[in-house]
Design an enzyme around this catalytic site. Structure first.
Site, PDB file in Angstrom:
ATOM      1  N   LYS A 296       0.634  -1.910  -0.315  1.00 50.45           N
ATOM      2  CA  LYS A 296      -0.110  -0.057   0.089  1.00 50.45           C
ATOM      3  C   LYS A 296       0.878   0.987   0.680  1.00 50.45           C
ATOM      4  CE  LYS A 296      -4.662  -1.086   2.309  1.00 50.45           C
ATOM      5  NZ  LYS A 296      -5.063  -1.258   3.383  1.00 50.45           N
ATOM      6  N   ASP A 333      -9.860   2.872   1.638  1.00 52.01           N
ATOM      7  CA  ASP A 333     -10.188   2.691   2.645  1.00 52.01           C
ATOM      8  C   ASP A 333     -10.476   3.817   3.784  1.00 52.01           C
ATOM      9  OD1 ASP A 333      -9.197   0.165   2.495  1.00 52.01           O
ATOM     10  OD2 ASP A 333      -7.379   0.523   2.984  1.00 52.01           O
TER      11      ASP A 333
HETATM   12  P1  NAP Z   1      -0.898  -3.021  10.883  1.00 55.07           P
HETATM   13  O1  NAP Z   1      -0.415  -1.734  10.503  1.00 55.07           O
HETATM   14  O2  NAP Z   1       0.438  -4.276  10.726  1.00 55.07           O
HETATM   15  O3  NAP Z   1      -0.773  -2.098  11.888  1.00 55.07           O
HETATM   16  C1  NAP Z   1      -1.687  -3.114  13.325  1.00 55.07           C
HETATM   17  C2  NAP Z   1      -1.067  -2.198  14.313  1.00 55.07           C
HETATM   18  O4  NAP Z   1      -2.050  -3.500  15.421  1.00 55.07           O
HETATM   19  C3  NAP Z   1      -0.115  -2.180  15.007  1.00 55.07           C
HETATM   20  O5  NAP Z   1      -0.470  -1.057  15.330  1.00 55.07           O
HETATM   21  C4  NAP Z   1       0.142  -2.534  15.925  1.00 55.07           C
HETATM   22  O6  NAP Z   1       1.231  -2.103  16.615  1.00 55.07           O
HETATM   23  C5  NAP Z   1      -1.140  -3.144  16.480  1.00 55.07           C
HETATM   24  N1  NAP Z   1      -1.340  -4.424  17.031  1.00 55.07           N
HETATM   25  C6  NAP Z   1      -0.373  -5.798  16.125  1.00 55.07           C
HETATM   26  N2  NAP Z   1      -1.313  -6.442  17.589  1.00 55.07           N
HETATM   27  C7  NAP Z   1      -1.378  -5.872  18.463  1.00 55.07           C
HETATM   28  C8  NAP Z   1      -1.583  -6.456  19.631  1.00 55.07           C
HETATM   29  N3  NAP Z   1      -1.468  -7.712  20.312  1.00 55.07           N
HETATM   30  N4  NAP Z   1      -1.436  -5.202  20.808  1.00 55.07           N
HETATM   31  C9  NAP Z   1      -1.922  -4.602  20.548  1.00 55.07           C
HETATM   32  N5  NAP Z   1      -1.588  -3.705  19.234  1.00 55.07           N
HETATM   33  C10 NAP Z   1      -1.074  -4.710  18.448  1.00 55.07           C
HETATM   34  O7  NAP Z   1      -2.562  -3.419  10.022  1.00 55.07           O
HETATM   35  P2  NAP Z   1      -3.485  -2.190  10.018  1.00 55.07           P
HETATM   36  O8  NAP Z   1      -3.310  -2.441   7.738  1.00 55.07           O
HETATM   37  O9  NAP Z   1      -3.165  -1.501  10.147  1.00 55.07           O
HETATM   38  O10 NAP Z   1      -4.487  -3.712  10.365  1.00 55.07           O
HETATM   39  C11 NAP Z   1      -4.667  -3.742  11.432  1.00 55.07           C
HETATM   40  C12 NAP Z   1      -6.669  -4.136  11.444  1.00 55.07           C
HETATM   41  O11 NAP Z   1      -7.407  -3.842   9.859  1.00 55.07           O
HETATM   42  C13 NAP Z   1      -5.875  -5.405  10.605  1.00 55.07           C
HETATM   43  O12 NAP Z   1      -6.866  -6.468  10.986  1.00 55.07           O
HETATM   44  C14 NAP Z   1      -6.798  -5.817   9.404  1.00 55.07           C
HETATM   45  O13 NAP Z   1      -7.381  -7.131   9.329  1.00 55.07           O
HETATM   46  C15 NAP Z   1      -7.930  -4.429   9.573  1.00 55.07           C
HETATM   47  N6  NAP Z   1      -8.353  -3.749   8.056  1.00 55.07           N
HETATM   48  C16 NAP Z   1     -10.504  -4.133   8.226  1.00 55.07           C
HETATM   49  C17 NAP Z   1      -9.726  -3.490   6.790  1.00 55.07           C
HETATM   50  C18 NAP Z   1     -11.383  -3.515   6.598  1.00 55.07           C
HETATM   51  O14 NAP Z   1     -12.259  -3.248   5.335  1.00 55.07           O
HETATM   52  N7  NAP Z   1     -12.512  -3.910   6.789  1.00 55.07           N
HETATM   53  C19 NAP Z   1      -9.075  -2.475   6.417  1.00 55.07           C
HETATM   54  C20 NAP Z   1      -7.837  -2.462   6.932  1.00 55.07           C
HETATM   55  C21 NAP Z   1      -8.171  -3.081   8.079  1.00 55.07           C
HETATM   56  P3  NAP Z   1       2.932  -2.356  16.505  1.00 55.07           P
HETATM   57  O15 NAP Z   1       3.389  -1.316  15.425  1.00 55.07           O
HETATM   58  O16 NAP Z   1       3.624  -2.403  17.663  1.00 55.07           O
HETATM   59  O17 NAP Z   1       2.972  -4.109  15.823  1.00 55.07           O
END
Ligand code: NAP
Length: 505
Positions: A296, A333
């Site tokens: 992305k 998004d």
């Molecule tokens: P990302 O860039 O990897 O970010 C994940 C975030 O979650 C980071 O801040 C990470 O912290 C934190 N995190 C991970 N494990 C954790 C834990 N055990 N406790 C507390 N914080 C934790 O991922 P993303 O792309 O933003 O996606 C995040 C979520 O949104 C996912 O579940 C994804 O499937 C969902 N999503 C949904 C849609 C939709 O259309 N519904 C679209 C996009 C994303 P660290 O940096 O410390 O690891």
């Protein structure tokens, strides 16, 4: 008219099971979808099962179908433990049982006297197959059946390590006659679906268990991707990421194309390196694509034009390929978050907490701030929360403050609670001091966080609402008209429901 006929006849169902009873069941199921069927005799666990199955096949004649018998030896990548003479024996039996075609590996042909199968009473038509399970080898410009050897068609099945590998195989299909192209592996999957439109005489699809990596099930080949009706005029779209195997986007967008009678197909592109995919865009006829993890941010440097908000967010999830081949990127998004929330919340003037500081949190934060909300970020790494908050001049909230602060809405933008960790919630009940909770997670639909919120009488929004809203927006951008939202929504919700029902409770 192709070797195996036209239309659906070019989708070859692969029937492969260890017992005659299961093979027969699969044949019946295959014939409900197509009339061309490969019988993997090498998958049967013993000669007794092979004999039993062929007896059953012979009794069922006439079938009004084309059967292609394969008894691939281990040397050629199959399961048959016998030698060349036993392989030929079973192919001869297959002819007796009514098979019109057989698949013969190059390794076998080479061992026959004069390198010809002509003298053997195997099925009358022979598909010579060449497999490379490691890579896609150097390929000639054209590949036609050799004049001698009794071969009617040639198949090359080769592992595609890159999109470029699969494009090379498709090119060969375009320039050859009586040729079957089988790009193998997960990277080769889109090319497997596009093979028929490029001139491959067949596309294989298993009825049940996959017999090779990157296979598309018969049902999906026919109904989801409609491989048999795709032509060079069909517009190609897709999602580009790693992984993409669980993406619901192919289902959502293809359902939209069918509902609006658009000659287009949406494919999952497993892409390790963006330049590999981008170089194939013109040749594959790609007109637009969705971008997901981990591309992305990286995609931005390959765009000729970018929507200012996407540039500000620093992430693009939607690319439109313009007529002159230039790439325009934007981000749906953020629209997805807004559309999902605004049905239940007045965003302007609201105070929203986002838990997490990754890519999704960033898109959501920019969207909400732009729409007039005051946004706070809380993340397990306070530094990450502060950095994100600084990017949009918002505030960072330490975790310890959550139980004493209240918000209009709380969004979970972490993967905590995602299947298979369904029972876990990222936040405790005492930290949910708000009127609305949205979880960005799609699987499961009702996460533990949403369950806790509902128990406390808090309104909830599941992540699938964001997925749908950003998908409708993408479809609209690519098609320049409104997406058929109702059928797209129905298809995605039904698939998620089916997935959840199939899991052990
Ligand atoms: P990302 O860039 O990897 O970010 C994940 C975030 O979650 C980071 O801040 C990470 O912290 C934190 N995190 C991970 N494990 C954790 C834990 N055990 N406790 C507390 N914080 C934790 O991922 P993303 O792309 O933003 O996606 C995040 C979520 O949104 C996912 O579940 C994804 O499937 C969902 N999503 C949904 C849609 C939709 O259309 N519904 C679209 C996009 C994303 P660290 O940096 O410390 O690891």
């Amino acid at each position: 008219m192709g070797l195996f006929g036209t239309g659906l006849r070019r989708i070859c169902a692969v029937v492969a099971a260890s017992t005659a009873a299961d093979m027969s069941k699969q044949v019946r199921s295959a014939l409900r979808q197509t009339t061309t069927v490969e019988l993997r005799l090498d998958w049967l666990r013993s000669d007794a099962e092979r004999g039993r199955f062929l007896e059953w096949l012979a009794k069922g004649q006439p079938w009004n179908a084309t059967f292609l018998a394969t008894c691939r030896r281990r040397e050629g990548g199959g399961k048959f433990a016998g030698g060349v003479d036993r392989e030929l024996y079973w192919l001869i039996q297959a002819r007796e049982a009514g098979c019109q075609w057989c698949d013969l590996e190059l390794e076998t042909l080479r061992k026959l006297p004069g390198q010809s199968v002509r003298e053997y009473p195997v099925p009358p038509r022979v598909l010579l197959s060449v497999h490379d399970f490691e890579r896609t080898p150097d390929l000639p410009r054209t590949m036609n059946p050799p004049a001698h050897g009794g071969v009617d068609a040639v198949k090359i099945a080769a592992e595609a390590r890159t999109i470029h590998d699969s494009v090379r195989l498709l090119r060969l299909a375009r320039n050859s006659r009586s040729f079957v192209a089988v790009p193998m592996g997960d990277v080769g999957l889109p090319a497997r679906i596009l093979a028929l439109r490029e001139g491959s005489a067949l596309a294989y699809a298993p009825v049940a268990e996959a017999t090779a990596a990157g296979q598309v099930s018969l049902d999906e080949m026919k109904h989801l991707y409609r491989a048999h009706v795709l032509t060079r005029r069909t517009r190609v779209y897709g999602v580009v990421g790693e992984p993409v195997g669980h993406s619901l986007s192919p289902l959502m967008h293809n359902t939209g194309f069918v509902a609006r009678h658009v000659d287009a197909v949406y494919l999952p592109f497993l892409v390790h390196e963006l330049p590999d995919f981008l170089a194939a865009v013109p040749e594959l006829g790609v007109r637009g694509f969705g971008v997901t993890h981990p591309h992305k941010q990286t995609i931005l440097k390959y765009l000729q034009e970018c929507d200012p908000l996407a540039a500000e967010i620093g992430a693009v999830n939607t690319v439109l390929v313009r007529r002159n081949g230039s790439l325009y990127g934007c981000n749906t998004d953020y629209l997805g978050v807004l559309r999902a929330l605004e049905k239940k919340l007045r965003i302007k003037g609201g105070r929203v907490l986002i838990f997490g500081a990754g890519g999704a949190a960033r898109a959501a934060a920019f969207a909400l701030v732009r729409s007039g909300a005051a946004v706070a970020i809380c993340a397990r790494r306070e530094k990450a929360a502060r950095e994100l908050a600084r990017a949009f001049s918002g505030e960072a909230v330490p975790r310890s403050a959550l139980s004493t602060q209240s918000f209009d809405a709380i969004l979970n933008a972490t993967p905590v609670g995602m299947h298979p960790h369904d029972g876990v919630s990222p936040l405790a009940p005492s930290e949910l001091n708000c009127r609305l909770v949205m979880d960005l997670i799609n699987r499961p639909q009702k996460t533990q966080l949403l369950k806790i919120a509902a128990q406390r009488g808090i309104a909830t929004v599941p992540g699938v609402e964001m997925l749908l809203a950003q998908g409708f927006a993408q479809w609209g951008i690519w098609m320049a008209r409104r997406a058929p939202e109702a059928p797209m929504r129905r298809a995605v919700l039904a698939a998620l429901r089916a997935e959840e029902n199939s899991r052990p409770r």
